[in-house]
Motif scaffolding. Structure first.
Motif, PDB file in Angstrom:
ATOM      1  N   PHE A   1       0.925  -1.079  -0.124  1.00 26.92           N
ATOM      2  CA  PHE A   1       0.080  -0.025   0.178  1.00 26.92           C
ATOM      3  C   PHE A   1       0.895   1.299  -0.067  1.00 26.92           C
ATOM      4  O   PHE A   1       1.625   1.447   0.925  1.00 26.92           O
ATOM      5  CB  PHE A   1      -0.913   0.009   1.180  1.00 26.92           C
ATOM      6  CG  PHE A   1      -1.583   1.354   1.336  1.00 26.92           C
ATOM      7  CD1 PHE A   1      -3.015   0.999   0.437  1.00 26.92           C
ATOM      8  CD2 PHE A   1      -1.668   2.128   2.119  1.00 26.92           C
ATOM      9  CE1 PHE A   1      -3.570   2.284   0.585  1.00 26.92           C
ATOM     10  CE2 PHE A   1      -2.462   3.198   2.257  1.00 26.92           C
ATOM     11  CZ  PHE A   1      -3.606   3.378   1.497  1.00 26.92           C
ATOM     12  N   VAL A   2       1.078   2.115  -1.000  1.00 28.48           N
ATOM     13  CA  VAL A   2       1.500   3.305  -1.350  1.00 28.48           C
ATOM     14  C   VAL A   2       0.564   4.474  -1.314  1.00 28.48           C
ATOM     15  O   VAL A   2      -0.320   4.587  -2.060  1.00 28.48           O
ATOM     16  CB  VAL A   2       2.724   2.955  -2.479  1.00 28.48           C
ATOM     17  CG1 VAL A   2       3.275   4.475  -2.573  1.00 28.48           C
ATOM     18  CG2 VAL A   2       3.236   2.175  -2.369  1.00 28.48           C
ATOM     19  N   LYS A   3       0.838   5.520  -0.385  1.00 19.73           N
ATOM     20  CA  LYS A   3       0.268   6.813  -0.576  1.00 19.73           C
ATOM     21  C   LYS A   3       1.126   8.127  -0.400  1.00 19.73           C
ATOM     22  O   LYS A   3       2.088   7.803   0.174  1.00 19.73           O
ATOM     23  CB  LYS A   3      -0.990   6.694   0.241  1.00 19.73           C
ATOM     24  CG  LYS A   3      -0.662   7.010   1.668  1.00 19.73           C
ATOM     25  CD  LYS A   3      -1.757   7.186   2.637  1.00 19.73           C
ATOM     26  CE  LYS A   3      -2.423   8.221   2.786  1.00 19.73           C
ATOM     27  NZ  LYS A   3      -1.851   9.618   3.201  1.00 19.73           N
ATOM     28  N   PRO A   4       0.555   9.015  -0.868  1.00 24.44           N
ATOM     29  CA  PRO A   4       1.289  10.373  -0.640  1.00 24.44           C
ATOM     30  C   PRO A   4       0.881  10.916   0.676  1.00 24.44           C
ATOM     31  O   PRO A   4      -0.043  10.675   1.153  1.00 24.44           O
ATOM     32  CB  PRO A   4       0.958  11.365  -1.646  1.00 24.44           C
ATOM     33  CG  PRO A   4      -0.428  11.172  -2.351  1.00 24.44           C
ATOM     34  CD  PRO A   4      -0.380   9.314  -1.877  1.00 24.44           C
ATOM     35  N   PRO A   5       2.085  11.388   1.662  1.00 27.17           N
ATOM     36  CA  PRO A   5       1.824  11.801   2.885  1.00 27.17           C
ATOM     37  C   PRO A   5       0.557  12.943   2.962  1.00 27.17           C
ATOM     38  O   PRO A   5       0.193  12.979   4.033  1.00 27.17           O
ATOM     39  CB  PRO A   5       2.933  11.986   3.539  1.00 27.17           C
ATOM     40  CG  PRO A   5       3.821  12.344   2.295  1.00 27.17           C
ATOM     41  CD  PRO A   5       3.496  11.683   1.149  1.00 27.17           C
ATOM     42  N   ARG A   6       0.585  14.018   2.349  1.00 25.34           N
ATOM     43  CA  ARG A   6       0.043  15.092   2.199  1.00 25.34           C
ATOM     44  C   ARG A   6      -1.032  15.266   1.154  1.00 25.34           C
ATOM     45  O   ARG A   6      -2.324  15.780   1.425  1.00 25.34           O
ATOM     46  CB  ARG A   6       0.907  16.524   2.354  1.00 25.34           C
ATOM     47  CG  ARG A   6       1.545  16.495   3.596  1.00 25.34           C
ATOM     48  CD  ARG A   6       2.489  17.672   3.821  1.00 25.34           C
ATOM     49  NE  ARG A   6       3.707  17.470   3.080  1.00 25.34           N
ATOM     50  CZ  ARG A   6       4.368  18.195   2.422  1.00 25.34           C
ATOM     51  NH1 ARG A   6       3.946  19.329   2.265  1.00 25.34           N
ATOM     52  NH2 ARG A   6       5.527  17.785   1.772  1.00 25.34           N
ATOM     53  N   ASP A   7      -0.589  15.268  -0.154  1.00 24.87           N
ATOM     54  CA  ASP A   7      -1.498  15.842  -1.258  1.00 24.87           C
ATOM     55  C   ASP A   7      -2.063  14.333  -1.965  1.00 24.87           C
ATOM     56  O   ASP A   7      -1.963  13.099  -1.146  1.00 24.87           O
ATOM     57  CB  ASP A   7      -0.646  16.529  -1.986  1.00 24.87           C
ATOM     58  CG  ASP A   7       0.736  15.990  -2.708  1.00 24.87           C
ATOM     59  OD1 ASP A   7       0.591  14.674  -2.582  1.00 24.87           O
ATOM     60  OD2 ASP A   7       1.422  16.607  -3.146  1.00 24.87           O
ATOM     61  N   LYS A   8      -2.520  14.879  -3.124  1.00 26.80           N
ATOM     62  CA  LYS A   8      -3.107  13.675  -3.807  1.00 26.80           C
ATOM     63  C   LYS A   8      -2.404  13.542  -5.054  1.00 26.80           C
ATOM     64  O   LYS A   8      -3.103  13.721  -6.166  1.00 26.80           O
ATOM     65  CB  LYS A   8      -4.542  14.128  -3.979  1.00 26.80           C
ATOM     66  CG  LYS A   8      -5.593  14.444  -2.837  1.00 26.80           C
ATOM     67  CD  LYS A   8      -6.188  12.705  -2.362  1.00 26.80           C
ATOM     68  CE  LYS A   8      -7.185  13.110  -1.151  1.00 26.80           C
ATOM     69  NZ  LYS A   8      -6.887  12.341  -0.020  1.00 26.80           N
ATOM     70  N   SER A   9      -1.222  13.624  -5.138  1.00 30.37           N
ATOM     71  CA  SER A   9      -0.524  13.785  -6.264  1.00 30.37           C
ATOM     72  C   SER A   9      -0.545  12.295  -6.942  1.00 30.37           C
ATOM     73  O   SER A   9      -0.012  12.396  -8.238  1.00 30.37           O
ATOM     74  CB  SER A   9       1.078  14.081  -6.120  1.00 30.37           C
ATOM     75  OG  SER A   9       1.405  13.083  -5.157  1.00 30.37           O
ATOM     76  N   PHE A  10      -0.863  11.086  -6.457  1.00 30.70           N
ATOM     77  CA  PHE A  10      -1.367   9.888  -7.074  1.00 30.70           C
ATOM     78  C   PHE A  10      -2.147   9.193  -6.151  1.00 30.70           C
ATOM     79  O   PHE A  10      -2.173   9.743  -4.967  1.00 30.70           O
ATOM     80  CB  PHE A  10       0.203   9.308  -7.372  1.00 30.70           C
ATOM     81  CG  PHE A  10       0.799   8.796  -6.034  1.00 30.70           C
ATOM     82  CD1 PHE A  10       0.732   7.483  -5.767  1.00 30.70           C
ATOM     83  CD2 PHE A  10       1.884   9.605  -5.737  1.00 30.70           C
ATOM     84  CE1 PHE A  10       1.543   7.142  -4.734  1.00 30.70           C
ATOM     85  CE2 PHE A  10       2.607   9.048  -4.325  1.00 30.70           C
ATOM     86  CZ  PHE A  10       2.394   7.821  -4.011  1.00 30.70           C
ATOM     87  N   PRO A  11      -2.975   8.429  -6.874  1.00 28.91           N
ATOM     88  CA  PRO A  11      -3.637   7.444  -6.003  1.00 28.91           C
ATOM     89  C   PRO A  11      -3.266   6.680  -4.789  1.00 28.91           C
ATOM     90  O   PRO A  11      -2.171   5.895  -5.176  1.00 28.91           O
ATOM     91  CB  PRO A  11      -4.556   6.608  -7.159  1.00 28.91           C
ATOM     92  CG  PRO A  11      -4.049   6.959  -8.315  1.00 28.91           C
ATOM     93  CD  PRO A  11      -2.836   7.891  -8.341  1.00 28.91           C
TER      94      PRO A  11
END
Length: 110
Positions: free
Chosen positions: A37-47
């Motif tokens: 599971f990978v996510k950006p920490p602040r923004d929504k730069s990628f899903p």
């Protein structure tokens, strides 16, 4: 406005997050060869998603972009409907939260 550091979630003890969370960069995530599971920490730069391996991340992403990564499963939220009988729980239910009841088969994970 103040914002937390990109890795603040990774610094929390596993007892609070329910899983191991690691801070890193897109370059680190691209090196993974297992579902993560990978996510950006602040923004929504990628899903935010479970990527089968690091090659599934967009090639357009800057390798220095910060990410949070964890076990190969997304966070789970459980939604339980309130009882249709005011003041009475579902038969055989357990409390799901203040004033909320749940019954086996009536909750859905999202």
């Amino acid at each position: 406005m103040l914002e937390p550091a990109d890795g603040w979630l990774a610094e929390l003890p596993e007892e609070f997050t329910g899983r191991q969370v690691r801070a890193g960069t897109v370059a680190d995530a691209r090196a993974l060869n297992r579902p993560t599971f990978v996510k950006p920490p602040r923004d929504k730069s990628f899903p935010a998603d479970v990527y089968t391996d690091g090659s599934r991340l967009s090639p357009a992403l800057d390798p220095a972009t910060p990410v949070l990564r964890g076990a190969g499963r997304p966070p789970v939220r459980v939604i339980c409907p309130a009882s249709p009988w005011p003041g009475r729980p579902w038969p055989g239910s357990t409390t799901a939260g203040p004033g909320r009841q749940r019954r086996r088969g009536r909750c859905q994970a999202t």
